[in-house]
Structures are given as structure tokens and as C-alpha cells.
Design a protein around this motif. Structure first.
Motif, PDB file in Angstrom:
ATOM      1  N   PHE A 131       0.848  -1.193   0.000  1.00 39.08           N
ATOM      2  CA  PHE A 131       0.000   0.000   0.000  1.00 39.08           C
ATOM      3  C   PHE A 131       0.884   1.244   0.000  1.00 39.08           C
ATOM      4  O   PHE A 131       1.975   1.235   0.597  1.00 39.08           O
ATOM      5  CB  PHE A 131      -0.923   0.006   1.218  1.00 39.08           C
ATOM      6  CG  PHE A 131      -2.006  -1.034   1.154  1.00 39.08           C
ATOM      7  CD1 PHE A 131      -3.213  -0.745   0.541  1.00 39.08           C
ATOM      8  CD2 PHE A 131      -1.800  -2.297   1.672  1.00 39.08           C
ATOM      9  CE1 PHE A 131      -4.210  -1.714   0.462  1.00 39.08           C
ATOM     10  CE2 PHE A 131      -2.779  -3.269   1.604  1.00 39.08           C
ATOM     11  CZ  PHE A 131      -3.994  -2.980   1.000  1.00 39.08           C
ATOM     12  N   PRO A 132       0.455   2.315  -0.657  1.00 35.78           N
ATOM     13  CA  PRO A 132       1.292   3.517  -0.758  1.00 35.78           C
ATOM     14  C   PRO A 132       1.614   4.118   0.611  1.00 35.78           C
ATOM     15  O   PRO A 132       0.778   4.099   1.522  1.00 35.78           O
ATOM     16  CB  PRO A 132       0.436   4.484  -1.578  1.00 35.78           C
ATOM     17  CG  PRO A 132      -0.605   3.654  -2.239  1.00 35.78           C
ATOM     18  CD  PRO A 132      -0.838   2.480  -1.335  1.00 35.78           C
ATOM     19  N   SER A 133       2.822   4.649   0.733  1.00 35.02           N
ATOM     20  CA  SER A 133       3.151   5.442   1.915  1.00 35.02           C
ATOM     21  C   SER A 133       2.497   6.817   1.802  1.00 35.02           C
ATOM     22  O   SER A 133       2.084   7.411   2.798  1.00 35.02           O
ATOM     23  CB  SER A 133       4.677   5.601   2.033  1.00 35.02           C
ATOM     24  OG  SER A 133       5.311   4.345   2.097  1.00 35.02           O
ATOM     25  N   GLU A 134       2.406   7.296   0.574  1.00 36.58           N
ATOM     26  CA  GLU A 134       1.746   8.572   0.274  1.00 36.58           C
ATOM     27  C   GLU A 134       1.060   8.443  -1.078  1.00 36.58           C
ATOM     28  O   GLU A 134       1.457   7.639  -1.917  1.00 36.58           O
ATOM     29  CB  GLU A 134       2.769   9.714   0.221  1.00 36.58           C
ATOM     30  CG  GLU A 134       3.524   9.942   1.513  1.00 36.58           C
ATOM     31  CD  GLU A 134       4.672  10.922   1.340  1.00 36.58           C
ATOM     32  OE1 GLU A 134       4.715  11.630   0.313  1.00 36.58           O
ATOM     33  OE2 GLU A 134       5.548  10.954   2.225  1.00 36.58           O
ATOM     34  N   GLY A 135       0.020   9.239  -1.304  1.00 32.38           N
ATOM     35  CA  GLY A 135      -0.677   9.225  -2.578  1.00 32.38           C
ATOM     36  C   GLY A 135      -1.814   8.220  -2.621  1.00 32.38           C
ATOM     37  O   GLY A 135      -2.120   7.550  -1.624  1.00 32.38           O
ATOM     38  N   GLU A 136      -2.459   8.117  -3.789  1.00 27.77           N
ATOM     39  CA  GLU A 136      -3.628   7.259  -3.953  1.00 27.77           C
ATOM     40  C   GLU A 136      -3.516   6.413  -5.213  1.00 27.77           C
ATOM     41  O   GLU A 136      -2.921   6.825  -6.203  1.00 27.77           O
ATOM     42  CB  GLU A 136      -4.899   8.115  -4.047  1.00 27.77           C
ATOM     43  CG  GLU A 136      -5.223   8.923  -2.806  1.00 27.77           C
ATOM     44  CD  GLU A 136      -6.458   9.784  -3.024  1.00 27.77           C
ATOM     45  OE1 GLU A 136      -7.522   9.458  -2.455  1.00 27.77           O
ATOM     46  OE2 GLU A 136      -6.356  10.756  -3.800  1.00 27.77           O
ATOM     47  N   ILE A 137      -4.148   5.218  -5.167  1.00 25.87           N
ATOM     48  CA  ILE A 137      -4.235   4.330  -6.314  1.00 25.87           C
ATOM     49  C   ILE A 137      -5.705   4.004  -6.543  1.00 25.87           C
ATOM     50  O   ILE A 137      -6.434   3.670  -5.600  1.00 25.87           O
ATOM     51  CB  ILE A 137      -3.441   3.032  -6.083  1.00 25.87           C
ATOM     52  CG1 ILE A 137      -1.956   3.348  -5.889  1.00 25.87           C
ATOM     53  CG2 ILE A 137      -3.631   2.071  -7.262  1.00 25.87           C
ATOM     54  CD1 ILE A 137      -1.126   2.141  -5.483  1.00 25.87           C
ATOM     55  N   PHE A 138      -6.138   4.108  -7.795  1.00 26.88           N
ATOM     56  CA  PHE A 138      -7.519   3.809  -8.161  1.00 26.88           C
ATOM     57  C   PHE A 138      -7.547   2.680  -9.181  1.00 26.88           C
ATOM     58  O   PHE A 138      -6.791   2.693 -10.155  1.00 26.88           O
ATOM     59  CB  PHE A 138      -8.215   5.041  -8.756  1.00 26.88           C
ATOM     60  CG  PHE A 138      -8.360   6.177  -7.785  1.00 26.88           C
ATOM     61  CD1 PHE A 138      -9.543   6.360  -7.087  1.00 26.88           C
ATOM     62  CD2 PHE A 138      -7.314   7.064  -7.564  1.00 26.88           C
ATOM     63  CE1 PHE A 138      -9.680   7.403  -6.186  1.00 26.88           C
ATOM     64  CE2 PHE A 138      -7.439   8.104  -6.663  1.00 26.88           C
ATOM     65  CZ  PHE A 138      -8.629   8.274  -5.962  1.00 26.88           C
ATOM     66  N   ILE A 139      -8.417   1.693  -8.955  1.00 23.99           N
ATOM     67  CA  ILE A 139      -8.623   0.585  -9.883  1.00 23.99           C
ATOM     68  C   ILE A 139     -10.049   0.699 -10.405  1.00 23.99           C
ATOM     69  O   ILE A 139     -11.004   0.546  -9.640  1.00 23.99           O
ATOM     70  CB  ILE A 139      -8.413  -0.785  -9.207  1.00 23.99           C
ATOM     71  CG1 ILE A 139      -7.069  -0.826  -8.461  1.00 23.99           C
ATOM     72  CG2 ILE A 139      -8.533  -1.896 -10.242  1.00 23.99           C
ATOM     73  CD1 ILE A 139      -5.844  -0.687  -9.349  1.00 23.99           C
ATOM     74  N   ASN A 140     -10.186   0.997 -11.699  1.00 24.18           N
ATOM     75  CA  ASN A 140     -11.499   1.232 -12.296  1.00 24.18           C
ATOM     76  C   ASN A 140     -12.307   2.251 -11.484  1.00 24.18           C
ATOM     77  O   ASN A 140     -13.501   2.071 -11.241  1.00 24.18           O
ATOM     78  CB  ASN A 140     -12.271  -0.083 -12.431  1.00 24.18           C
ATOM     79  CG  ASN A 140     -11.624  -1.018 -13.432  1.00 24.18           C
ATOM     80  OD1 ASN A 140     -11.315  -0.620 -14.547  1.00 24.18           O
ATOM     81  ND2 ASN A 140     -11.392  -2.252 -13.031  1.00 24.18           N
ATOM     82  N   GLY A 141     -11.616   3.296 -11.058  1.00 24.75           N
ATOM     83  CA  GLY A 141     -12.262   4.385 -10.336  1.00 24.75           C
ATOM     84  C   GLY A 141     -12.448   4.156  -8.857  1.00 24.75           C
ATOM     85  O   GLY A 141     -12.897   5.055  -8.140  1.00 24.75           O
ATOM     86  N   ILE A 142     -12.113   2.951  -8.369  1.00 26.00           N
ATOM     87  CA  ILE A 142     -12.290   2.629  -6.948  1.00 26.00           C
ATOM     88  C   ILE A 142     -10.965   2.822  -6.224  1.00 26.00           C
ATOM     89  O   ILE A 142      -9.949   2.260  -6.627  1.00 26.00           O
ATOM     90  CB  ILE A 142     -12.756   1.168  -6.778  1.00 26.00           C
ATOM     91  CG1 ILE A 142     -14.067   0.934  -7.521  1.00 26.00           C
ATOM     92  CG2 ILE A 142     -12.908   0.818  -5.303  1.00 26.00           C
ATOM     93  CD1 ILE A 142     -14.478  -0.530  -7.585  1.00 26.00           C
ATOM     94  N   PRO A 143     -10.932   3.619  -5.152  1.00 28.45           N
ATOM     95  CA  PRO A 143      -9.677   3.795  -4.415  1.00 28.45           C
ATOM     96  C   PRO A 143      -9.247   2.491  -3.743  1.00 28.45           C
ATOM     97  O   PRO A 143     -10.064   1.799  -3.134  1.00 28.45           O
ATOM     98  CB  PRO A 143     -10.015   4.870  -3.382  1.00 28.45           C
ATOM     99  CG  PRO A 143     -11.497   4.843  -3.250  1.00 28.45           C
ATOM    100  CD  PRO A 143     -12.031   4.411  -4.577  1.00 28.45           C
ATOM    101  N   LEU A 144      -7.980   2.145  -3.882  1.00 31.15           N
ATOM    102  CA  LEU A 144      -7.444   0.928  -3.280  1.00 31.15           C
ATOM    103  C   LEU A 144      -7.255   1.143  -1.780  1.00 31.15           C
ATOM    104  O   LEU A 144      -6.534   2.037  -1.351  1.00 31.15           O
ATOM    105  CB  LEU A 144      -6.107   0.573  -3.927  1.00 31.15           C
ATOM    106  CG  LEU A 144      -5.310  -0.580  -3.321  1.00 31.15           C
ATOM    107  CD1 LEU A 144      -6.095  -1.877  -3.398  1.00 31.15           C
ATOM    108  CD2 LEU A 144      -3.970  -0.724  -4.027  1.00 31.15           C
ATOM    109  N   THR A 145      -7.914   0.300  -0.980  1.00 30.98           N
ATOM    110  CA  THR A 145      -7.785   0.373   0.476  1.00 30.98           C
ATOM    111  C   THR A 145      -7.686  -1.049   1.032  1.00 30.98           C
ATOM    112  O   THR A 145      -7.956  -2.029   0.323  1.00 30.98           O
ATOM    113  CB  THR A 145      -9.006   1.063   1.124  1.00 30.98           C
ATOM    114  OG1 THR A 145     -10.173   0.233   0.906  1.00 30.98           O
ATOM    115  CG2 THR A 145      -9.245   2.447   0.522  1.00 30.98           C
ATOM    116  N   GLU A 146      -7.331  -1.160   2.299  1.00 32.32           N
ATOM    117  CA  GLU A 146      -7.260  -2.479   2.927  1.00 32.32           C
ATOM    118  C   GLU A 146      -8.648  -3.105   3.040  1.00 32.32           C
ATOM    119  O   GLU A 146      -8.786  -4.331   3.098  1.00 32.32           O
ATOM    120  CB  GLU A 146      -6.612  -2.360   4.306  1.00 32.32           C
ATOM    121  CG  GLU A 146      -5.142  -1.950   4.241  1.00 32.32           C
ATOM    122  CD  GLU A 146      -4.465  -2.007   5.599  1.00 32.32           C
ATOM    123  OE1 GLU A 146      -5.023  -2.666   6.497  1.00 32.32           O
ATOM    124  OE2 GLU A 146      -3.395  -1.405   5.752  1.00 32.32           O
TER     125      GLU A 146
END
Length: 277
Positions: free
Chosen positions: A56-71
Motif C-alpha cells: 500500500f502507498p506510503s503517500e498518494g492514492e491508487i484507483f482501480i477502475n475508479g475505486i480507491p485501493l484500500t485495505e
């Protein structure tokens, strides 16, 4: 909506360690083939693990098909992003090819009838259905990778990541795997991300992301990339043999008007020049 989007992503493994990635931003479109290249330690494989939620990112955001990646939504994300690693032996868990492809489906509670249909379909797509009851460890390197790809296809992902997945194969095996994945990608409009250090492999992609020391050095297309021989060598990347040969011919006075991206283009250009004489 992008298939994958990184927004100002930075990553480090420990708080007191330097960043492996710094302020990385890019997008992967639906159905696109993106190649990610860079020298060892440039951050390529870290990007792959971040896409799949293994990190998981230390900083910033990742989106998969518009959905934010979270735990919280990690399993939903992993159903949309499949990954094939360099050594397929590390992915095998079943005693037969069928059992191995079924593993991911069983974990997701897919009904048995649908599971068998998916196993058959995915193995047929990679031309491995005749090996249904074979032990994975007895297969050749290329066959193992095709089974690993079938296991990913069975879960119906939106994106497939090949993380140095052809590095351990001979040239013929490498070509077979890339041809297989490219064919499936075109048929199903799946996004394809190949992480590699082989620029010959990169020439087949639609777009290229070049990493250097944890940062995005360049985003371009293969035809523009081959024009930057000196710059690529300065950041520790090899130049495809076709490009080296084309530059050598230009220095000898052969009037090549465009950079060839593969040997077929170079041969066609040379034949055209010869025919004009």
C-alpha cells in the motif's frame, strides 16, 4: 474512468528507509497494453505489487477502475487485477493443472458448475486444456507460464500484470507467452501491463512508462522511445539490436527516414531502398 491510476504515489518499506518510489503518477486505459521498464531497483516491481494490493502507498492514492485501493476492499481489487510472476513455480498450489486453476475460484466461492466452465475456458484460451490432469511441475517453462496465466484469466480480471513473467524463458517461449497474452487481451479487451527490462519485448506495447531511480522518467510510445538511445544507455537500459543496427547503417550513409521498431520494419525499409535503385 481509467483501468488503473496512480496519483502522486510514494512508497518506502520502513519509516527510516529512503523512498523506493517518489511522487509517481500515471494512468492505464481500459484494454491498453502498457510496458513498464527501468534498470534494476528503479521501482518496477514495487509498482506491480502496489497495483495488486500486495503493498500500500506510503503517500498518494491508487484507483482501480475508479475505486480507491484500500485495505477494506483489497479482495475486490484483486479480483480485477491479476498478476503473473517471473517464476510460475511460486504460484502453483494444486497437484494438477485443473486443481491449480481452480484454486482462485474456490477461494471466491464460485459454484462448481461455473468453476468447471471457467477452468475449461481459461485453459483453452492459453491452449493448455490437453494438460488438464498433468502435474504443473512436470511442464516446460513456457507451459507453466501459460497455466499461471490461465489461473489469472479464470477469475475474469480487468487487468493482467506480467511481472518479468518471460525473463526465465528462451526466445521461443517468450514469444509464445507474449503472443498468447496479446491474443487474449485483444479478444477480451483486458488491460495488459508488462514489467520488463527487455526492450525488444517493449516494442510490442502501445505505450511505455520508463522508471529511473523511483521516479517516472518518461511516458512515450515505442517508436519515440527507440530514438533516445543515448539517454536510455545513460540510465542503464540496453537498446534493441534493431535500433543499434539502424543507427550503424545511418552512420554509413543508408538513408533510413524512420526508426524501425522491429526487424521486419528494418527489412521492409532496406528492401524498399534497394528496389528504388
Amino acid at each position: 474512468m481509467h483501468a488503473i491510476e496512480f496519483r502522486n504515489v510514494s512508497f518506502r518499506y520502513e519509516e527510516d528507509q529512503p523512498y523506493v518510489l517518489r511522487n509517481v503518477s500515471f494512468q492505464v486505459e481500459t484494454g491498453e497494453w502498457l510496458a513498464i521498464i527501468g534498470h534494476n531497483g528503479s521501482g518496477k516491481s514495487t509498482i506491480a505489487k502496489l497495483m495488486n494490493g500486495l503493498l500500500f502507498p506510503s503517500e498518494g492514492e491508487i484507483f482501480i477502475n475508479g475505486i480507491p485501493l484500500t485495505e477494506e476492499n483489497i479482495w475486490e481489487i484483486r479480483s480485477q487485477v491479476g498478476m503473473v510472476f517471473q517464476n510460475p513455480d511460486n504460484q502453483f498450489v494444486g497437484t494438477t493443472v485443473r486443481d491449480d486453476v481452480a484454486f482462485g475460484l474456490e477461494n471466491r466461492g464460485v459454484p462448481r458448475t461455473e468453476m468447471m466452465e471457467r477452468i475449461t475456458s481459461s485453459l483453452e484460451q492459453v491452449r493448455m486444456h490437453d494438460y488438464l490432469l498433468h502435474e504443473p511441475y512436470r511442464l516446460s517453462g513456457g507451459q507453466k507460464q501459460r497455466v499461471a496465466i490461465a489461473g489469472v484469466l479464470a477469475i475474469s480480471p480487468r487487468v493482467i500484470i506480467l511481472d518479468e513473467a518471460t525473463a526465465m524463458l528462451d526466445p521461443l517461449g517468450r514469444k509464445e507467452i507474449l503472443d498468447t497474452v496479446h491474443r487474449v487481451q485483444a479478444e477480451q479487451q483486458i488491460g495488459l501491463i508488462t514489467i520488463t527490462h527487455d526492450l525488444n519485448e517493449v516494442m510490442q506495447a502501445e505505450r511505455v512508462l520508463v522508471m529511473n531511480n523511483g521516479e517516472v522518467w518518461m511516458t512515450t510510445v515505442p517508436r519515440e522511445l527507440v530514438k533516445k538511445q543515448t539517454e536510455l544507455q545513460q540510465i542503464g537500459l540496453d537498446v534493441p539490436f534493431v535500433s543499434q543496427l539502424a543507427h550503424a547503417l545511418q552512420k554509413l550513409g543508408v538513408p533510413l527516414t524512420e526508426e524501425p521498431i522491429d526487424h521486419e520494419e528494418l527489412l521492409d525499409t532496406l528492401w524498399t531502398l534497394h528496389s528504388r535503385k
